[in-house]
Motif scaffolding. Sequence first.
Motif, mmCIF file in Angstrom:
data_model
loop_
_atom_site.group_PDB
_atom_site.id
_atom_site.type_symbol
_atom_site.label_atom_id
_atom_site.label_comp_id
_atom_site.label_asym_id
_atom_site.label_seq_id
_atom_site.Cartn_x
_atom_site.Cartn_y
_atom_site.Cartn_z
ATOM 1 N N VAL A 501 5.528 -9.427 -2.250
ATOM 2 C CA VAL A 501 5.706 -8.154 -1.563
ATOM 3 C C VAL A 501 5.245 -7.000 -2.455
ATOM 4 N N ARG A 502 4.423 -6.137 -1.904
ATOM 5 C CA ARG A 502 4.056 -4.890 -2.586
ATOM 6 C C ARG A 502 5.199 -3.909 -2.327
ATOM 7 N N GLU A 503 6.153 -3.947 -3.208
ATOM 8 C CA GLU A 503 7.488 -3.428 -2.934
ATOM 9 C C GLU A 503 7.523 -1.935 -2.621
ATOM 10 N N ALA A 504 6.703 -1.134 -3.300
ATOM 11 C CA ALA A 504 6.753 0.308 -3.111
ATOM 12 C C ALA A 504 6.298 0.736 -1.725
ATOM 13 N N MET A 505 5.687 -0.182 -0.972
ATOM 14 C CA MET A 505 5.256 0.146 0.386
ATOM 15 C C MET A 505 6.430 0.353 1.330
ATOM 16 N N PHE A 506 7.566 -0.305 1.047
ATOM 17 C CA PHE A 506 8.618 -0.427 2.046
ATOM 18 C C PHE A 506 9.846 0.416 1.720
ATOM 19 N N ALA A 507 10.557 0.760 2.772
ATOM 20 C CA ALA A 507 11.845 1.415 2.588
ATOM 21 C C ALA A 507 12.762 0.492 1.792
ATOM 22 N N PRO A 508 13.642 1.062 0.960
ATOM 23 C CA PRO A 508 14.504 0.228 0.107
ATOM 24 C C PRO A 508 15.309 -0.780 0.926
ATOM 25 N N GLY A 509 15.356 -2.020 0.427
ATOM 26 C CA GLY A 509 16.153 -3.064 1.047
ATOM 27 C C GLY A 509 15.465 -3.835 2.148
ATOM 28 N N VAL A 510 14.365 -3.315 2.675
ATOM 29 C CA VAL A 510 13.712 -3.977 3.808
ATOM 30 C C VAL A 510 13.183 -5.366 3.444
ATOM 31 N N PRO A 511 12.410 -5.528 2.371
ATOM 32 C CA PRO A 511 11.899 -6.873 2.078
ATOM 33 C C PRO A 511 13.005 -7.910 1.896
ATOM 34 N N ASP A 512 14.067 -7.548 1.174
ATOM 35 C CA ASP A 512 15.143 -8.507 0.928
ATOM 36 C C ASP A 512 15.851 -8.886 2.225
ATOM 37 N N ALA A 513 16.126 -7.905 3.077
ATOM 38 C CA ALA A 513 16.812 -8.198 4.339
ATOM 39 C C ALA A 513 15.940 -9.057 5.248
ATOM 40 N N ALA A 514 14.650 -8.739 5.314
ATOM 41 C CA ALA A 514 13.753 -9.516 6.172
ATOM 42 C C ALA A 514 13.594 -10.935 5.643
ATOM 43 N N PHE A 515 13.490 -11.088 4.318
ATOM 44 C CA PHE A 515 13.344 -12.435 3.776
ATOM 45 C C PHE A 515 14.614 -13.248 3.996
ATOM 46 N N ALA A 516 15.758 -12.616 3.869
ATOM 47 C CA ALA A 516 17.013 -13.328 4.136
ATOM 48 C C ALA A 516 17.058 -13.816 5.580
ATOM 49 N N ALA A 517 16.588 -12.978 6.526
ATOM 50 C CA ALA A 517 16.551 -13.392 7.927
ATOM 51 C C ALA A 517 15.593 -14.570 8.128
ATOM 52 N N TYR A 518 14.450 -14.535 7.449
ATOM 53 C CA TYR A 518 13.482 -15.637 7.520
ATOM 54 C C TYR A 518 14.086 -16.921 6.956
ATOM 55 N N ARG A 519 14.718 -16.811 5.807
ATOM 56 C CA ARG A 519 15.349 -17.983 5.182
ATOM 57 C C ARG A 519 16.426 -18.572 6.098
ATOM 58 N N ASP A 520 17.227 -17.705 6.707
ATOM 59 C CA ASP A 520 18.298 -18.194 7.579
ATOM 60 C C ASP A 520 17.737 -18.822 8.849
ATOM 61 N N LEU A 521 16.678 -18.238 9.402
ATOM 62 C CA LEU A 521 16.075 -18.802 10.607
ATOM 63 C C LEU A 521 15.485 -20.174 10.312
ATOM 64 N N VAL A 522 14.768 -20.304 9.200
ATOM 65 C CA VAL A 522 14.220 -21.613 8.835
ATOM 66 C C VAL A 522 15.352 -22.610 8.616
ATOM 67 N N GLY A 523 16.431 -22.166 7.971
ATOM 68 C CA GLY A 523 17.572 -23.044 7.772
ATOM 69 C C GLY A 523 18.156 -23.539 9.085
ATOM 70 N N ALA A 524 18.241 -22.659 10.081
ATOM 71 C CA ALA A 524 18.742 -23.072 11.391
ATOM 72 C C ALA A 524 17.800 -24.080 12.043
ATOM 73 N N LEU A 525 16.510 -23.895 11.900
ATOM 74 C CA LEU A 525 15.542 -24.830 12.473
ATOM 75 C C LEU A 525 15.612 -26.191 11.794
#
Length: 549
Positions: A501-525
């Motif tokens: 992630v090119r971190e400075a592009m995003f509002a604070p916390g967005v990459p971590d929250a989105a990745f956590a959602a991705y990790r949880d969705l894959v875990g559910a699958l």
Amino acid sequence: MRDEHRTFEIEAVRRTVARALHLEPGELQPDSDLFAFGLDSLTLIRLAGEWRREGVDVTFEDLIERPTLADWFALLDERAPTEFRPDSMPATTHLDAAAPYPLATMQHAYWTGRQDGQPLGGVGAHFYTEFDGSDLDPTRLRTALTALTHRHEMLRARFTDDATQYHAAPRDVAVDLVVHDLRAWAAEAVERRLAELRDSWSHHRMDVASGEVFRLGLTLLPAGRTRLHVDLDMMVGDAMSLRILLADLRHLYECPGLPLPAIDIGYGRYLAEHAAAGAQARTRARRWWTERLADLPGPPALPTVVDPLTPVHARDTALNHTRRLHHHLDPRAKTALFGRARRHGVGPAAALAAAFAEVIGAWSSHPKLLLNLPLFDREPLHPGVAHLVGDFSASIMLGVDTTQPVPFVDRARRVQEDMRAGVAHGAYGGVDVLRDLSRATGEPVLAPVVFTSAIGLGEVFDERVQALFGAPVWIVSQGPQVWLDAQVTELDHGLLLNWDVREAMFAPGVPDAAFAAYRDLVGALVADDRAWRAPVGQLAPARRSGRPV
């Protein structure tokens, strides 16, 4: 006689395909959709090349359009030669080994994007990895590195301002192994210095014009420990090339007197022959993409805080900083995911791409989004191509509409269908499509959100490489004009899910929250078939919460 011959051919094809997919032949039925069994573009390229070497006039595009055994049986039987021809590859192209030759399409994109002042430029496209091991000898490693540089011409590549490349002679290349001796340092000082080295190597833009394309460093640590630093610029090598280089480096370190297989083709000749062989397919693919330009959506409208067209220089360290988010699926979880995907008629790469699209769609203020999907296009034109280092990558553009909350399996099947169509017309690549979109809109069009699947390439670092150099403890990649590069690779018999992630592009916390959602969705699958049969539900704190600048 014809029926007996055809029956034999059918079973031969079944065995060939099953071997390529790591399955037993009995698992494949004539009407099996091979994408549901893990078929990917790299495997298709290999199969097409294998059958062409047997004299069958079949292309990648033919196979992807008819992805069942029954269709392939008919196609191969129809086009099989009446007499065996041991080689139907293109005639050898003779090139002056010392002469400059044009950049490949992706090389040109990397070359342009890395320049200062480009939108989100100032960054080289490169892979950086650290291996923690023990007892590596700097002298032996330097000798192996010298032999590696002599073996692979792309490690001696030079790039010029007129978008060409050439190779320096081995005698004209000074091989440099950077050694940091920290054996006498205190523990806290060692950790500080290792952190400094990691940050420096992770964000270094190599001087490819002068031949800085592959860097190797060795840090000597207390108690015999070592850290190997490996940095490869993508101008000279893709992910498979990195694997080749590490495997060859291990061999040259451990077995310097044992010759490696000969490489019977250079990268320039490969590019010329590949272009000649694919000229008609490129024309057809260009027509197909042109007809669909108007329907392609724009890039995801994510919560960014920097204008995506901002000119960036290498000195803009904040905007150039990349952070890696990662999650490892162990072998049991990988097997479960692949099994559930297959039962639902979806390949694992398409399932993970769909999960990624759902998450990105949840954070985007527009539900229709354009994703950038790299492809691996190493066509076996000659036996030596398997040992060749170079950039064999391409890309396609994938439009995904996440407007309606449909069952996940429906989303994944649609993504798979669209990926299949895009790959079938991948001879006209994503870089070309973006240029056409830019001309059509009158302004630069970027595809800065990337999803890369290396499923099917095998282990990113094989066991013998890790036995010598140590375990990979840090892996990161950078690329110009990329905000987010999601990757799926095979590691330690499981799957490594990464977001660079090119971190400075995003509002604070967005990459971590989105990745956590991705990790949880894959875990559910992985865990539950119900996750496949239902819509994914709300992933972001507020649906469509993106507020792009």
